[in-house]
Design a protein around this motif. Structure first.
Motif, mmCIF file in Angstrom:
data_model
loop_
_atom_site.group_PDB
_atom_site.id
_atom_site.type_symbol
_atom_site.label_atom_id
_atom_site.label_comp_id
_atom_site.label_asym_id
_atom_site.label_seq_id
_atom_site.Cartn_x
_atom_site.Cartn_y
_atom_site.Cartn_z
ATOM 1 N N ILE A 1 0.826 -1.205 0.000
ATOM 2 C CA ILE A 1 0.000 0.000 0.000
ATOM 3 C C ILE A 1 0.862 1.259 0.000
ATOM 4 O O ILE A 1 0.377 2.365 0.205
ATOM 5 C CB ILE A 1 -1.004 0.017 1.181
ATOM 6 N N GLY A 2 2.165 1.079 -0.224
ATOM 7 C CA GLY A 2 3.047 2.230 -0.367
ATOM 8 C C GLY A 2 3.448 2.889 0.947
ATOM 9 O O GLY A 2 3.997 3.999 0.967
ATOM 10 N N LEU A 3 3.180 2.206 2.051
ATOM 11 C CA LEU A 3 3.481 2.772 3.365
ATOM 12 C C LEU A 3 4.955 2.591 3.748
ATOM 13 O O LEU A 3 5.486 3.294 4.591
ATOM 14 C CB LEU A 3 2.590 2.085 4.407
ATOM 15 N N ALA A 4 5.602 1.592 3.141
ATOM 16 C CA ALA A 4 6.990 1.298 3.506
ATOM 17 C C ALA A 4 7.692 0.608 2.348
ATOM 18 O O ALA A 4 7.046 0.094 1.439
ATOM 19 C CB ALA A 4 7.020 0.404 4.742
ATOM 20 N N ASP A 5 9.035 0.607 2.406
ATOM 21 C CA ASP A 5 9.832 -0.079 1.386
ATOM 22 C C ASP A 5 10.141 -1.510 1.794
ATOM 23 O O ASP A 5 10.511 -2.340 0.967
ATOM 24 C CB ASP A 5 11.167 0.646 1.193
ATOM 25 N N ALA A 6 10.029 -1.747 3.092
ATOM 26 C CA ALA A 6 10.424 -3.051 3.626
ATOM 27 C C ALA A 6 9.670 -3.276 4.925
ATOM 28 O O ALA A 6 9.079 -2.349 5.473
ATOM 29 C CB ALA A 6 11.935 -3.059 3.896
ATOM 30 N N ILE A 7 9.713 -4.519 5.409
ATOM 31 C CA ILE A 7 9.129 -4.790 6.720
ATOM 32 C C ILE A 7 10.110 -5.567 7.579
ATOM 33 O O ILE A 7 11.060 -6.187 7.074
ATOM 34 C CB ILE A 7 7.806 -5.601 6.630
ATOM 35 N N CYS A 8 9.859 -5.514 8.877
ATOM 36 C CA CYS A 8 10.606 -6.334 9.820
ATOM 37 C C CYS A 8 9.540 -7.005 10.668
ATOM 38 O O CYS A 8 8.821 -6.336 11.420
ATOM 39 C CB CYS A 8 11.506 -5.432 10.659
ATOM 40 N N ASP A 9 9.377 -8.337 10.502
ATOM 41 C CA ASP A 9 8.278 -9.016 11.187
ATOM 42 C C ASP A 9 8.659 -10.465 11.492
ATOM 43 O O ASP A 9 9.673 -10.977 11.004
ATOM 44 C CB ASP A 9 7.011 -8.979 10.309
ATOM 45 N N ILE A 10 7.796 -11.093 12.273
ATOM 46 C CA ILE A 10 7.974 -12.497 12.632
ATOM 47 C C ILE A 10 7.726 -13.386 11.414
ATOM 48 O O ILE A 10 6.743 -13.204 10.703
ATOM 49 C CB ILE A 10 6.963 -12.862 13.748
ATOM 50 N N VAL A 11 8.630 -14.330 11.203
ATOM 51 C CA VAL A 11 8.460 -15.316 10.142
ATOM 52 C C VAL A 11 8.533 -16.696 10.785
ATOM 53 O O VAL A 11 9.442 -16.976 11.570
ATOM 54 C CB VAL A 11 9.575 -15.199 9.074
ATOM 55 N N SER A 12 7.544 -17.519 10.457
ATOM 56 C CA SER A 12 7.591 -18.892 10.967
ATOM 57 C C SER A 12 7.636 -19.836 9.775
ATOM 58 O O SER A 12 8.690 -20.311 9.381
ATOM 59 C CB SER A 12 6.383 -19.116 11.861
ATOM 60 N N SER A 13 6.500 -20.072 9.132
ATOM 61 C CA SER A 13 6.518 -20.922 7.933
ATOM 62 C C SER A 13 6.963 -20.140 6.708
ATOM 63 O O SER A 13 7.409 -20.709 5.720
ATOM 64 C CB SER A 13 5.116 -21.475 7.685
ATOM 65 N N GLY A 14 6.804 -18.823 6.735
ATOM 66 C CA GLY A 14 7.127 -17.991 5.584
ATOM 67 C C GLY A 14 5.937 -17.756 4.664
ATOM 68 O O GLY A 14 6.043 -17.018 3.680
ATOM 69 N N SER A 15 4.795 -18.371 4.994
ATOM 70 C CA SER A 15 3.677 -18.265 4.058
ATOM 71 C C SER A 15 3.070 -16.859 4.019
ATOM 72 O O SER A 15 2.578 -16.429 2.978
ATOM 73 C CB SER A 15 2.615 -19.326 4.356
ATOM 74 N N THR A 16 3.121 -16.144 5.130
ATOM 75 C CA THR A 16 2.600 -14.763 5.119
ATOM 76 C C THR A 16 3.412 -13.893 4.163
ATOM 77 O O THR A 16 2.849 -13.117 3.381
ATOM 78 C CB THR A 16 2.630 -14.166 6.543
ATOM 79 N N LEU A 17 4.730 -14.030 4.208
ATOM 80 C CA LEU A 17 5.580 -13.253 3.286
ATOM 81 C C LEU A 17 5.254 -13.619 1.843
ATOM 82 O O LEU A 17 5.045 -12.743 0.997
ATOM 83 C CB LEU A 17 7.064 -13.532 3.552
ATOM 84 N N LEU A 18 5.207 -14.917 1.588
ATOM 85 C CA LEU A 18 4.966 -15.401 0.233
ATOM 86 C C LEU A 18 3.663 -14.842 -0.326
ATOM 87 O O LEU A 18 3.623 -14.331 -1.442
ATOM 88 C CB LEU A 18 4.922 -16.934 0.260
ATOM 89 N N SER A 19 2.608 -14.916 0.483
ATOM 90 C CA SER A 19 1.314 -14.488 -0.049
ATOM 91 C C SER A 19 1.219 -12.974 -0.174
ATOM 92 O O SER A 19 0.279 -12.457 -0.776
ATOM 93 C CB SER A 19 0.164 -15.058 0.784
ATOM 94 N N ASN A 20 2.190 -12.253 0.368
ATOM 95 C CA ASN A 20 2.199 -10.797 0.195
ATOM 96 C C ASN A 20 3.292 -10.331 -0.766
ATOM 97 O O ASN A 20 3.634 -9.144 -0.797
ATOM 98 C CB ASN A 20 2.329 -10.104 1.547
ATOM 99 N N GLY A 21 3.855 -11.266 -1.515
ATOM 100 C CA GLY A 21 4.846 -10.898 -2.525
ATOM 101 C C GLY A 21 6.147 -10.364 -1.936
ATOM 102 O O GLY A 21 6.816 -9.523 -2.540
ATOM 103 N N LEU A 22 6.521 -10.856 -0.747
ATOM 104 C CA LEU A 22 7.740 -10.377 -0.096
ATOM 105 C C LEU A 22 8.765 -11.503 0.015
ATOM 106 O O LEU A 22 8.398 -12.677 0.020
ATOM 107 C CB LEU A 22 7.409 -9.850 1.307
ATOM 108 N N LYS A 23 10.046 -11.130 0.122
ATOM 109 C CA LYS A 23 11.074 -12.154 0.372
ATOM 110 C C LYS A 23 11.894 -11.771 1.596
ATOM 111 O O LYS A 23 12.198 -10.599 1.823
ATOM 112 C CB LYS A 23 11.965 -12.347 -0.865
ATOM 113 N N GLU A 24 12.254 -12.799 2.365
ATOM 114 C CA GLU A 24 13.032 -12.622 3.590
ATOM 115 C C GLU A 24 14.493 -12.473 3.192
ATOM 116 O O GLU A 24 15.018 -13.311 2.482
ATOM 117 C CB GLU A 24 12.840 -13.877 4.448
ATOM 118 N N VAL A 25 15.149 -11.390 3.639
ATOM 119 C CA VAL A 25 16.547 -11.215 3.233
ATOM 120 C C VAL A 25 17.529 -11.196 4.395
ATOM 121 O O VAL A 25 18.731 -11.383 4.192
ATOM 122 C CB VAL A 25 16.734 -9.952 2.347
ATOM 123 N N ALA A 26 17.064 -10.953 5.611
ATOM 124 C CA ALA A 26 17.998 -10.970 6.744
ATOM 125 C C ALA A 26 17.245 -11.326 8.019
ATOM 126 O O ALA A 26 16.173 -10.800 8.286
ATOM 127 C CB ALA A 26 18.672 -9.610 6.902
#
Ligand code: PRP
Ligand code: ZN
Length: 286
Positions: A150-175
Motif C-alpha cells: 500500500i506504499g506505506l513502507a519499502d520493507a518490513i521487519c516481522d515475525i516469520v515462521s513458515s514464511g507463508s505470510t511473506l509469500l502471499s504478500n509478494g515479499l522475500k526474507e533477506v535478513a
C-alpha cells in the motif's frame, strides 16, 4: 495459607494453546471458566493469568505475575529485565527483514534511508544502529506485511515462521535479525517459597521435555547378533536384554533420541534386529 505462584500465559494467539498443553503434560490441571481472566490449578500451587502477550513482560517485572510463558521476541522487544528460567523449545520463529520479491538485494546496506514497517521497533532500531544504518522505522501494531503493497513502507521487519505470510504478500526474507522460541520467565525477586514452587515446575518441565525428545525402543534379535546391536545403540545406559520364549533369541530394550533413532535404524537391521518397536515416552527423569 499455602503459597501459590501466578503464571501469565497468552490469552489467545500462537502460544496460548501449546502453553496450556505443556502445563497439562506436567500434570497440572486447570479448569477454564470460559472467557475467565484468572484460573486456578486444582493439584499444583499455581494460578493462571490470561493476558495479551505484549503485557506479560511488564506483569512479571513488577511482580503482578511471578512467572510467564511468552515468545522471546516479545520479551526482547519489551526490554524488561526478568529471569529466563527455561527455554521451552516450541513456537520457534525468527524476526526478519523482508522486501518486495522483485527488488534486487545485495546486503543490509539496502536498508539505509529506507522506510521499514514493524511491530518490533526496539529490536529493529538496535539492529540498525549496530550496523551503522539509518532508516525510517514505522511502528505499526498489526498486518505489517501489507505495508509495502500500500506504499506505506519499502520493507518490513516481522515475525516469520513458515514464511507463508511473506509469500502471499509478494515479499522475500533477506535478513534474520533475531531468533525466538517460547520461554518461561520469572520475576527475579521470588520468595524462598516461590522459588521452591518454580523448582517443582522446572522438574516437571524437564521430565516432559526430555521425554518428548526420546523414544523407547524394543527389538528382537538372535543372541549372536546382540553384541553388534549393542555397539550400534547409543542408549542411556547399557540396554536391557531379556530372553524370548523362542530358543536362541532375545528382546532388547533401550532409549534413543529421535534423531539418533533415524541415524541407527539401518545399522540395527543390518546387524540382525527384527520387529523393531518405537514407543513414545511420557515422562523421563535423568
Ligand atoms: C506473525 C507475523 C506474521 C505471521 C508469520 O503473526 O506477524 O503475520 O506470524 O507467520 P508465517 O511465516 O508462518 O506465515 P502472529 O501470528 O504472531 O500474530 P500477530 O502478528 O498478530 O501477533
Ligand atoms: Zn502478524
Amino acid at each position: 495459607m499455602e503459597k501459590r505462584l501466578r503464571i501469565a500465559v497468552q490469552k489467545s494467539g500462537r502460544l496460548s494453546e501449546v502453553s496450556m498443553e505443556l502445563l497439562a503434560e506436567c500434570g497440572i490441571s486447570i479448569k477454564n471458566g470460559k472467557g475467565a481472566l484468572v484460573a486456578s490449578a486444582s493439584n499444583f500451587p499455581i494460578d493462571i493469568l490470561y493476558l495479551r502477550d505484549d503485557d506479560i513482560p511488564q506483569y512479571v517485572e513488577d511482580g503482578t505475575a511471578d512467572l510467564g510463558i511468552l515468545g522471546e521476541n516479545v520479551l526482547e522487544e519489551s526490554g524488561v529485565k526478568v529471569t529466563i528460567a527455561k527455554r521451552l523449545d516450541f513456537s520457534k520463529c525468527r524476526l526478519s527483514l523482508a522486501i518486495p520479491k522483485g527488488a534486487a538485494y545485495e546486503g543490509i546496506a539496502y536498508f539505509h534511508q529506507k522506510r521499514i514497517a514493524t511491530s518490533y521497533p526496539n529490536i529493529l532500531k538496535k539492529f540498525l544502529a549496530a550496523n551503522g544504518l539509518e532508516a525510517d522505522v514505522h511502528n505499526i501494531s498489526g498486518s505489517v506485511e501489507i505495508a509495502p503493497n500500500i506504499g506505506l513502507a519499502d520493507a518490513i521487519c516481522d515475525i516469520v515462521s513458515s514464511g507463508s505470510t511473506l509469500l502471499s504478500n509478494g515479499l522475500k526474507e533477506v535478513a534474520v535479525i533475531f531468533q525466538s522460541e517460547a520461554v518461561l520467565i520469572a520475576n527475579p525477586n521470588l520468595t524462598t517459597e516461590g522459588v521452591a514452587i518454580l523448582e517443582k515446575l522446572l522438574f516437571r518441565l524437564n521430565a516432559v521435555m526430555t521425554a518428548r525428545n526420546n523414544k523407547y525402543i524394543v527389538l528382537n534379535a538372535p543372541n549372536e547378533a546382540i553384541p553388534n546391536i549393542i555397539n550400534v545403540l547409543p542408549g542411556m545406559k547399557s540396554p536391557t536384554v531379556v530372553p524370548l520364549a523362542q530358543e536362541g533369541w532375545s528382546a532388547l530394550h533401550s532409549v534413543l533420541s529421535e534423531d539418533q533413532f533415524w541415524d541407527v535404524i539401518g545399522e540395527l537391521k543390518a546387524a540382525g534386529a527384527q520387529g523393531i518397536l518405537v514407543v513414545p515416552i511420557e515422562k523421563m527423569i535423568l
